[in-house]
Motif scaffolding. Structure first.
Motif, short mmCIF file in Angstrom:
data_model
loop_
_atom_site.label_atom_id
_atom_site.label_comp_id
_atom_site.label_asym_id
_atom_site.label_seq_id
_atom_site.Cartn_x
_atom_site.Cartn_y
_atom_site.Cartn_z
N ARG A 91 0.86 -1.39 -0.07
CA ARG A 91 -0.10 -0.11 -0.09
C ARG A 91 0.95 1.38 -0.01
O ARG A 91 0.43 2.48 -0.47
CB ARG A 91 -0.95 -0.16 1.14
N SER A 133 3.59 1.97 -1.61
CA SER A 133 4.17 2.24 -2.69
C SER A 133 3.29 2.17 -4.06
O SER A 133 2.41 1.15 -4.06
CB SER A 133 5.43 1.22 -3.44
N ARG A 134 3.36 3.33 -4.67
CA ARG A 134 2.20 3.28 -5.85
C ARG A 134 2.45 2.34 -6.93
O ARG A 134 1.38 1.63 -7.37
CB ARG A 134 2.30 4.92 -6.48
N ARG A 185 1.52 -1.13 -5.48
CA ARG A 185 0.08 -1.16 -5.37
C ARG A 185 -0.62 -1.53 -6.81
O ARG A 185 -1.84 -2.33 -6.75
CB ARG A 185 -0.55 -0.04 -4.82
N LEU A 186 -0.33 -0.81 -7.75
CA LEU A 186 -1.03 -0.84 -9.28
C LEU A 186 -0.50 -2.36 -9.65
O LEU A 186 -1.56 -2.98 -10.13
CB LEU A 186 -0.36 0.00 -10.18
#
Length: 151
Positions: free
Chosen positions: A40, A42-43, A46-47
């Motif tokens: 959650r 790290s963008r 998460r993607l």
């Protein structure tokens, strides 16, 4: 000796109270992602996590739809795929909760004695009609084995 019995009663009451509170918490669980904390933060992770969950859930749901026409537990696989999606997507959690509620209501209705009696009567009537039609067909045409048909 009495002190031990009193302690056991307190523990039993505490466990019972905690288990009912846990049941209420399970039904009121917050919607949203259940991804690990490091994902959650790290963008990019998460993607990637969401894409992975979507692809795995899509594969399971697709296999479930295939099993509706092929041999296999199709509905079970579809609900399993929805459960996989529900770990990450709010819309899937809402759909899964609605489905769970409707299945529970249907199970309760099926256990109603009046509904059970009606279902037994309808099933018996259907079987009698099918047996009568099969008997009429066999009486009129007889049994013809497909590999011994003379043309």
């Amino acid at each position: 000796m009495n002190a031990e019995n009193d302690m056991q009663k307190k523990v039993a009451v505490t466990v019972t109270a905690d288990s009912t509170a846990g049941d209420e918490r399970a039904t009121r669980r917050k919607l949203g992602s259940r991804a690990p904390g490091f994902v959650r933060r790290s963008r990019l992770l998460r993607l990637g996590w969401r894409v992975g969950i979507f692809v795995v859930g899509l594969a399971v749901v697709g296999a479930g739809f295939a099993m509706l026409v092929l041999p296999g537990p199709g509905w079970l696989a579809i609900f399993g795929g929805m459960a996989i999606w529900a770990t990450e997507f709010t819309w899937a959690q809402i759909v899964l909760r609605w489905t769970r509620r409707k299945v529970t209501e249907a199970a309760q209705r099926a256990l109603d004695p009046k509904v059970r009696r009606r279902n037994i009567i309808l099933t018996t009537a259907g079987l009698v009609i099918i047996t009568a039609l099969a008997g009429i067909y066999l009486w009129k045409f007889g049994i013809v084995i497909p590999w011994k048909i003379e043309q």
